[in-house]
Design a protein around this motif. Sequence first.
Motif, PDB file in Angstrom:
ATOM      1  N   PRO A 239       0.584  -1.319  -0.276  1.00 16.92           N
ATOM      2  CA  PRO A 239       0.011  -0.248   0.535  1.00 16.92           C
ATOM      3  C   PRO A 239       0.744   1.261  -0.336  1.00 16.92           C
ATOM      4  O   PRO A 239       0.864   2.261  -0.676  1.00 16.92           O
ATOM      5  CB  PRO A 239      -1.070  -0.308   1.512  1.00 16.92           C
ATOM      6  CG  PRO A 239      -0.997  -1.328   1.614  1.00 16.92           C
ATOM      7  CD  PRO A 239       0.590  -2.063   1.444  1.00 16.92           C
ATOM      8  N   GLU A 268      -3.013  -5.148  -2.676  1.00 21.30           N
ATOM      9  CA  GLU A 268      -1.981  -4.092  -3.167  1.00 21.30           C
ATOM     10  C   GLU A 268      -0.851  -4.548  -4.163  1.00 21.30           C
ATOM     11  O   GLU A 268      -0.758  -3.617  -4.715  1.00 21.30           O
ATOM     12  CB  GLU A 268      -2.422  -3.274  -2.370  1.00 21.30           C
ATOM     13  CG  GLU A 268      -3.490  -2.224  -1.202  1.00 21.30           C
ATOM     14  CD  GLU A 268      -3.627  -3.257  -0.888  1.00 21.30           C
ATOM     15  OE1 GLU A 268      -4.682  -2.612   0.054  1.00 21.30           O
ATOM     16  OE2 GLU A 268      -3.256  -4.218   0.418  1.00 21.30           O
ATOM     17  N   ASP A 309      -5.863   0.210  -0.758  1.00 20.84           N
ATOM     18  CA  ASP A 309      -5.406   1.312  -0.372  1.00 20.84           C
ATOM     19  C   ASP A 309      -4.589   1.635  -1.094  1.00 20.84           C
ATOM     20  O   ASP A 309      -4.074   2.492  -0.968  1.00 20.84           O
ATOM     21  CB  ASP A 309      -4.515   0.639   1.055  1.00 20.84           C
ATOM     22  CG  ASP A 309      -5.484   0.441   2.015  1.00 20.84           C
ATOM     23  OD1 ASP A 309      -6.513   0.687   2.473  1.00 20.84           O
ATOM     24  OD2 ASP A 309      -5.315  -0.469   3.462  1.00 20.84           O
ATOM     25  N   ARG A 340     -12.800   9.263   1.169  1.00 14.51           N
ATOM     26  CA  ARG A 340     -11.800   8.713   0.456  1.00 14.51           C
ATOM     27  C   ARG A 340     -11.777   8.884  -0.849  1.00 14.51           C
ATOM     28  O   ARG A 340     -11.646   9.048  -1.876  1.00 14.51           O
ATOM     29  CB  ARG A 340     -11.128   7.799   0.350  1.00 14.51           C
ATOM     30  CG  ARG A 340      -9.813   7.389   1.955  1.00 14.51           C
ATOM     31  CD  ARG A 340      -8.936   5.993   1.776  1.00 14.51           C
ATOM     32  NE  ARG A 340      -8.245   6.756   3.090  1.00 14.51           N
ATOM     33  CZ  ARG A 340      -7.556   5.863   3.125  1.00 14.51           C
ATOM     34  NH1 ARG A 340      -7.374   4.380   3.378  1.00 14.51           N
ATOM     35  NH2 ARG A 340      -7.007   6.001   4.679  1.00 14.51           N
ATOM     36  N   ARG A 384      -3.172   8.280   3.019  1.00 13.44           N
ATOM     37  CA  ARG A 384      -3.170   8.001   2.068  1.00 13.44           C
ATOM     38  C   ARG A 384      -3.544   8.810   1.120  1.00 13.44           C
ATOM     39  O   ARG A 384      -3.369   9.341  -0.199  1.00 13.44           O
ATOM     40  CB  ARG A 384      -4.322   6.687   1.552  1.00 13.44           C
ATOM     41  CG  ARG A 384      -4.491   5.542   2.660  1.00 13.44           C
ATOM     42  CD  ARG A 384      -2.770   4.807   2.037  1.00 13.44           C
ATOM     43  NE  ARG A 384      -3.071   3.197   3.373  1.00 13.44           N
ATOM     44  CZ  ARG A 384      -1.782   2.951   3.176  1.00 13.44           C
ATOM     45  NH1 ARG A 384      -0.841   3.935   3.068  1.00 13.44           N
ATOM     46  NH2 ARG A 384      -2.038   2.354   3.705  1.00 13.44           N
TER      47      ARG A 384
END
Length: 430
Positions: A239, A268, A309, A340, A384
């Motif tokens: 990630p 990921e 992620d 997000r 992130r």
Amino acid sequence: MDMIVTPTGKLQGEIQALSSKNYTTRYLLVAALAEGTSTIRYPAHSEDSDAIRRCIRDLGAIVEEDDEKIVITGFGRHPFPAKQLNVGNAGAVLRFLMSIAAFLPEVTFVNTYPLSLGKRPHDDLITALQSMGVEVEHHNGRLPITIRGGNPRGGKIQVSGSVSSQFLSSLLFLAPLLDEDSEIEVLNDLKSKVVIGQTLEVMRQAGIVVEASDDLMHYKVPGRQKYLAQTYTVQGDYPGSAAILAAAAVTDSDVTVHRLYEDSKQGERAVVDVLRAMNVDLTHENGVVRVRGNGKLTAGEFDGDEFTDGVLAMVAAAVFAEGTSRFYNVENLRYKECDRITDYLTELRKAGANVEEKRDEIIVHGRPEGLEGGVEIDAHFDHRVIMALTIVGLRSKQPIRIKEAHHVAKSYPNYFDHLLALGAQVEWVK
């Protein structure tokens, strides 16, 4: 601290991937749940891993560490009766420990991040714990949360997986320690199934027997098991590395990242395939990913649930791709440190990106010529989002300023150090 990201034409060099946050958190937990002494080699150092270190100490684990390892003497199914636990802004740590707290007479998880973790819902896990005889006092499913347990029951347990897989992981970690055998049924959909694979992998390494259905919606967990004290080695983190790889993809680059193993169960890992699908010059062999970027990418369509992620970093790369990209099946991104989807796209638009959202999709109309930049943007305290907005800044025409960028330390404290080592123009400012 804010971060000024200045357009950077070229990145070059080699770095070692940081250690996986997800695996470190899980290894720390199973080591605490073992009776005996475990060793964790190359653990991640981040706010999340610091949070679980702090909490398992409060619960009675002995934790000793040096530069390369952590040695933990666990408390098994008899944690110290702490009255209060502070998980900081670590949602996974909160959710994992809510189930372990079911062994305690009373403990309160405090709310120190009301604008981030304090906004996130935990109703599905609360409902499951209540069905097991655990009393939970909460505020509409949110922190502060008080657990009053002592003798949680196994048996038939149901939990929704439509918001987060962390609820299921939490119950899976608890179930082997119960007096009764348990059957866990996942209701509705199950988000981030690949992360459940990591939970099951770690549990089995710790000597726990779990029978999972092929679709990961049903589990049989014998009770009266014990976690075994073991030695674990933490693998590199996909990630966090997704942001480094995306930064290399959108610039002229020759960047190599070590310790990213091809057979990793981290979902990921798929970001390697996503970048290849965008026509990035990339090789991946013997645990080494090398990107020779030229800033020219091609749009594509991707199932984001496969690499939750890593989605924001891949969206940042798609901002500069030729054509329209679509990231679908990503509604669970709304229930993270911030929303997000809405929050992130709002900031991308400030920088000049052409993006749209649906309930469970992000659509990116690429601008290969780059973005205007020259703005101050809010990362919403989300590590992130910080990393992904940095990628955008590298290809903007004018510098961007990312507010409160120090929150990147939640998962990747040396992210900007690594970018600097590769030649990125980034600078901390107060």
